[in-house]
Design an enzyme around this catalytic site. Sequence first.
Site, PDB file in Angstrom:
ATOM      1  N   GLU A   1     -54.457  34.771  -8.664  1.00 24.84           N
ATOM      2  CA  GLU A   1     -54.705  33.342  -8.454  1.00 24.84           C
ATOM      3  C   GLU A   1     -53.948  32.445  -9.422  1.00 24.84           C
ATOM      4  O   GLU A   1     -53.722  31.282  -9.131  1.00 24.84           O
ATOM      5  CB  GLU A   1     -56.204  33.055  -8.629  1.00 24.84           C
ATOM      6  CG  GLU A   1     -57.083  33.624  -7.535  1.00 24.84           C
ATOM      7  CD  GLU A   1     -56.890  32.914  -6.204  1.00 24.84           C
ATOM      8  OE1 GLU A   1     -56.718  31.686  -6.212  1.00 24.84           O
ATOM      9  OE2 GLU A   1     -56.885  33.597  -5.177  1.00 24.84           O
TER      10      GLU A   1
ATOM     11  N   ASP B   1     -67.154  36.913 -12.398  1.00 25.46           N
ATOM     12  CA  ASP B   1     -66.205  38.021 -12.626  1.00 25.46           C
ATOM     13  C   ASP B   1     -66.432  38.605 -14.020  1.00 25.46           C
ATOM     14  O   ASP B   1     -65.536  38.604 -14.867  1.00 25.46           O
ATOM     15  CB  ASP B   1     -64.764  37.503 -12.466  1.00 25.46           C
ATOM     16  CG  ASP B   1     -63.740  38.630 -12.371  1.00 25.46           C
ATOM     17  OD1 ASP B   1     -64.131  39.793 -12.122  1.00 25.46           O
ATOM     18  OD2 ASP B   1     -62.532  38.338 -12.542  1.00 25.46           O
TER      19      ASP B   1
HETATM   20 MG   LIG Z   1     -59.494  37.517 -15.668  1.00 25.29          MG
END
Ligand SMILES: [Mg+2]
Length: 199
Positions: A7, A115
């Site tokens: 990303e 995450d």
């Molecule tokens: Mg990361």
Amino acid sequence: MEIRGAEAVLTEETYEGKPAIRKNRIKKAYRLPKLDQTIRGERTLAEERLLVRARRAGVRVPTVWTRDKTSLILEKLPGTRVKELLETTTRQRAVAAAIGRAVGKLHRAGIIHGDLTTSNMIWDKDIAFIDFGLGKMSRSAESQATDLYVLKEALNAAHSAHAASLWEAIVHEYEKEYPDAARVLKQFAIIERRRRYRG
Ligand SMILES: [Mg+2]
Ligand SMILES: Nc1ncnc2c1ncn2[C@@H]1O[C@H](COP(=O)(O)OP(=O)(O)O)[C@@H](O)[C@H]1O
């Protein structure tokens, strides 16, 4: 240094003489250019907001020094990535306890990191969390339990030799930090069972 994720591209630079990291969201060729710009802008803004909220919740995170439409200029945190640290330190349980406390603080404040891997944590006498790019605001037990599930899976994958004792220390501190932990851990057990049966 340049790190290319799925990303974002991260590059080292300086900001007013201080070591900084530029996190720039990458263009996606499959999106219409105008929409692409909007999405990158929104995600950049969302990550900045979560960093501000996490700091307010008492969790150490990098300061956002400045930004433009699609990148954040972040304070470069000193220290060691927890991914590497856990392979060498003899203080695994202290590190794990700090992780549990920090996750408890986030959840108490209604923040989902999204995450929680040891690549997204930096240790410098205490824990700091980075990379809120997949984060969101939620107080649902399902979201919070999923946050924990990602963390447990990451420990099993990257630190299998210590995963069980790390997990125990994390949960112990999480329960102390977060009054609603029991509800989340109940949901967590349901998620684990669900995933096991699905294989
Ligand atoms: Mg990361
Ligand atoms: N503020 C920061 N201070 C120090 N290192 C950082 C910082 N932000 C990112 N990094 C380093 O760059 C790597 C990738 O950054 P991250 O924000 O996790 O991006 P990605 O979305 O690509 O995972 C991290 O694992 C860490 O090693």
